[in-house]
Write a protein that holds these residues in place. Structure first.
Motif, PDB file in Angstrom:
ATOM      1  N   LYS A 119     -23.550 -23.714   2.751  1.00 56.64           N
ATOM      2  CA  LYS A 119     -24.134 -23.408   4.050  1.00 56.64           C
ATOM      3  C   LYS A 119     -25.599 -23.047   3.883  1.00 56.64           C
ATOM      4  O   LYS A 119     -25.967 -22.295   2.971  1.00 56.64           O
ATOM      5  N   GLY A 120     -26.461 -23.613   4.751  1.00 61.48           N
ATOM      6  CA  GLY A 120     -27.882 -23.330   4.684  1.00 61.48           C
ATOM      7  C   GLY A 120     -28.482 -23.123   6.062  1.00 61.48           C
ATOM      8  O   GLY A 120     -27.908 -23.542   7.075  1.00 61.48           O
ATOM      9  N   LEU A 121     -29.653 -22.475   6.100  1.00 60.11           N
ATOM     10  CA  LEU A 121     -30.355 -22.169   7.351  1.00 60.11           C
ATOM     11  C   LEU A 121     -31.616 -23.022   7.435  1.00 60.11           C
ATOM     12  O   LEU A 121     -32.398 -23.093   6.489  1.00 60.11           O
ATOM     13  N   ILE A 122     -31.804 -23.677   8.588  1.00 59.14           N
ATOM     14  CA  ILE A 122     -32.978 -24.525   8.830  1.00 59.14           C
ATOM     15  C   ILE A 122     -33.681 -24.013  10.080  1.00 59.14           C
ATOM     16  O   ILE A 122     -33.040 -23.675  11.086  1.00 59.14           O
ATOM     17  N   GLY A 123     -35.009 -23.969   9.997  1.00 57.24           N
ATOM     18  CA  GLY A 123     -35.801 -23.562  11.156  1.00 57.24           C
ATOM     19  C   GLY A 123     -36.891 -24.581  11.439  1.00 57.24           C
ATOM     20  O   GLY A 123     -37.517 -25.113  10.512  1.00 57.24           O
ATOM     21  N   ILE A 124     -37.135 -24.863  12.728  1.00 53.96           N
ATOM     22  CA  ILE A 124     -38.193 -25.799  13.110  1.00 53.96           C
ATOM     23  C   ILE A 124     -39.129 -25.110  14.103  1.00 53.96           C
ATOM     24  O   ILE A 124     -38.738 -24.197  14.844  1.00 53.96           O
ATOM     25  N   ALA A 125     -40.373 -25.543  14.109  1.00 48.94           N
ATOM     26  CA  ALA A 125     -41.320 -25.094  15.121  1.00 48.94           C
ATOM     27  C   ALA A 125     -41.004 -25.792  16.440  1.00 48.94           C
ATOM     28  O   ALA A 125     -40.311 -26.821  16.447  1.00 48.94           O
ATOM     29  N   PRO A 126     -41.480 -25.280  17.555  1.00 48.50           N
ATOM     30  CA  PRO A 126     -41.167 -25.917  18.845  1.00 48.50           C
ATOM     31  C   PRO A 126     -41.557 -27.398  18.915  1.00 48.50           C
ATOM     32  O   PRO A 126     -40.915 -28.169  19.636  1.00 48.50           O
ATOM     33  N   HIS A 127     -42.606 -27.824  18.182  1.00 46.44           N
ATOM     34  CA  HIS A 127     -42.997 -29.233  18.239  1.00 46.44           C
ATOM     35  C   HIS A 127     -42.205 -30.104  17.269  1.00 46.44           C
ATOM     36  O   HIS A 127     -42.453 -31.308  17.168  1.00 46.44           O
ATOM     37  N   GLY A 128     -41.238 -29.524  16.537  1.00 44.61           N
ATOM     38  CA  GLY A 128     -40.300 -30.344  15.766  1.00 44.61           C
ATOM     39  C   GLY A 128     -40.469 -30.341  14.271  1.00 44.61           C
ATOM     40  O   GLY A 128     -39.621 -30.903  13.564  1.00 44.61           O
ATOM     41  N   ALA A 129     -41.528 -29.744  13.728  1.00 45.17           N
ATOM     42  CA  ALA A 129     -41.721 -29.741  12.285  1.00 45.17           C
ATOM     43  C   ALA A 129     -40.825 -28.708  11.628  1.00 45.17           C
ATOM     44  O   ALA A 129     -40.640 -27.606  12.150  1.00 45.17           O
TER      45      ALA A 129
END
Length: 495
Positions: free
Chosen positions: A355-365
């Motif tokens: 299991k891993g955690l991913i985060g993106i900025a509002p513009h998708g990066a």
């Protein structure tokens, strides 16, 4: 001496107290069991000594003071009489061994030359002419004009033939080059097809791929290659130059992307690239570590001003959003240990997972990727252990799914869909808020889907690659920023 074989006479030694063995292959003579032979040391002259080593057919043989060649390998003429006062037999200066088991202890007969082997008919005409003209004047010498040039027509014809031959050679060379490229499974073979590049590497086009390669190519000169050899420091890594493979670095990268994008078995890749399976394994581990280091050295976390500069219009109601977070799970092979099974078993997937955690900025990066954890861990615990809390401050806000109950462990605002909290239904404003957050938060799911387009994550991950799965997962997440365009075309001007 006549006859097909020249025999060597052996005389009994007068002194057999020493214990020497003949160093010639297939010869078992020794002073201990044979007192009829004499045993001779190698000559001190280096050239003659090398000739002895060549004659006895001992490659990489190191001559020592105890190295001996027995007298049965020398012809009788090379053994001098009488014996020395100490009872030892001497060799003729310049003698070397010539009699061995492989030539049946016979002196090799020199091979006749070409003129001796060929049968030539007698030149009767020339003999008769010489006999007839012995008393006459010498034969007249016919004059030849060696400066006369060919006719112009013949020259033109020759030039035309040469030009046609050159064109034919060029055409054949081009065909050979095309056949060579088409027979090899390499990046150059598919460079003309963007569809093939997308299929094998997940990059949008060949130009897109080469743009990424040009960024990482300078660092490949210092790549650390995983190998079975051990360095002085007793690690499992040595410099790239010390263990280079038959593939060019760009084709090694292409192999790694095939493994990542198509999830191919290592044996399949070995057949495609015509290398050994163990070489494929080392290339995969090498490039997983290399890209993990190179891409990880680039800071993907964005400051507040940068995020607001690229904020899409659809996020105006949540302009303080710094990052959208979600967890993803990768199915893995079930361990034999019951203790390990309890740690990696996921109740949500009903299977053993990482299991891993991913985060993106509002513009998708992609701006944050955590390490992989065992599947039994909760989303809240991953957020605590991942290190993202230290990057947040009160001026920011995070957007999460309703399962992330993390308001008490982050120092900032949390945009999360509203819960019923034992109520019969939500109010109209709460429904609109939850729907708007869900529409925006879904883009992190789209990024995760892009990550899982790499087919290696669509299969059950074997436990044999658990040592490198963390690097592979992180590289796949970071490559999303390079492989694809913006999530929504309308955001292209903002991203």
């Amino acid at each position: 001496m006549t006859g097909k074989q020249k025999k060597v006479s052996f005389q009994q030694r007068t002194d057999s107290r020493s214990n020497h063995h003949c160093c010639v292959p297939f010869c078992t003579a020794s002073t201990r069991f044979n007192s009829y032979l004499s045993f001779h040391t190698f000559p001190k002259d280096s050239e003659l000594q090398k000739q002895w080593v060549v004659k006895i057919r001992r490659d990489n043989f190191i001559v020592t003071s105890t190295s001996r060649v027995c007298s049965r390998h020398f012809i009788a003429a090379d053994l001098l009489e009488p014996l020395t006062p100490a009872g030892r037999r001497r060799l003729r200066p310049g003698a070397f061994p010539v009699l061995f088991q492989w030539n049946n202890y016979t002196i090799p007969t020199p091979r006749p030359g070409v003129w001796e082997r060929a049968e030539r008919p007698p030149n009767t005409d020339l003999t008769e002419m010489q006999t007839d003209n012995e008393d006459d004047d010498p034969l007249p010498c016919h004059e030849h004009d060696y400066c006369v040039s060919n006719e112009p027509a013949a020259l033109d014809l020759s030039l035309n033939e040469n030009e046609e031959l050159r064109e034919e050679i060029s055409r054949l060379r081009k065909q050979i080059e095309d056949l060579t490229v088409n027979s090899k499974f390499c990046l150059e073979r598919f460079s003309a097809s963007d569809d093939d590049i997308r299929f094998f590497t997940r990059f949008a086009s060949h130009a897109h791929l080469m743009g990424f390669w040009n960024q990482i190519e300078p660092a490949t000169h210092n790549i650390i290659r995983v190998t079975r050899a051990r360095t002085v420091e007793k690690t499992d890594q040595v410099p790239h130059s010390a263990s280079a493979t038959v593939l060019q670095p760009i084709d090694e990268f292409f192999l790694f992307m095939n493994y990542l994008s198509l999830g191919l078995m290592q044996k399949d890749l070995a057949h495609r690239f015509r290398i050994h399976r163990s070489t494929v394994s080392r290339i995969i581990n090498t490039w997983a570590n290399f890209l993990y280091t190179v891409l990880g050295a680039v800071s993907i976390w964005l400051d507040v001003d940068t995020v607001k500069t690229h904020l899409p219009d659809v996020f105006q109601d949540y302009a303080d959003t710094q990052i959208i977070l979600d967890c993803t799970e990768l199915r893995c092979q079930t361990p034999n240990s019951l203790l390990l099974q309890s740690e990696v078993f996921s109740n949500y997937k009903s299977h053993c997972t990482f299991k891993g955690l991913i985060g993106i900025a509002p513009h998708g990066a992609v701006t944050f990727v955590s390490s992989l954890y065992q599947g039994a861990i909760s989303d809240k615990e991953i957020l605590k252990q991942s290190g993202i809390v230290a990057l947040l401050d009160p001026s920011m806000a995070i957007m999460v799914d309703k399962c992330f109950l993390v308001e008490d462990c982050v120092p900032c605002k949390v945009h999360i869909p509203t819960f019923l909290s034992k109520r019969a239904q939500l109010s109209r404003s709460e429904i609109r808020t939850s729907q708007s957050i869900a529409r925006l938060r879904v883009h992190v799911d789209r990024v995760i889907r892009r990550v899982k387009e790499h087919e290696i994550f669509s299969t059950v991950i074997p436990l044999s690659i658990t040592g490198s799965i963390n690097q592979i997962f992180t590289v796949a997440c970071l490559l999303v920023n390079y492989q694809n365009g913006p999530l929504v075309k309308a955001w292209a001007n903002n991203g």
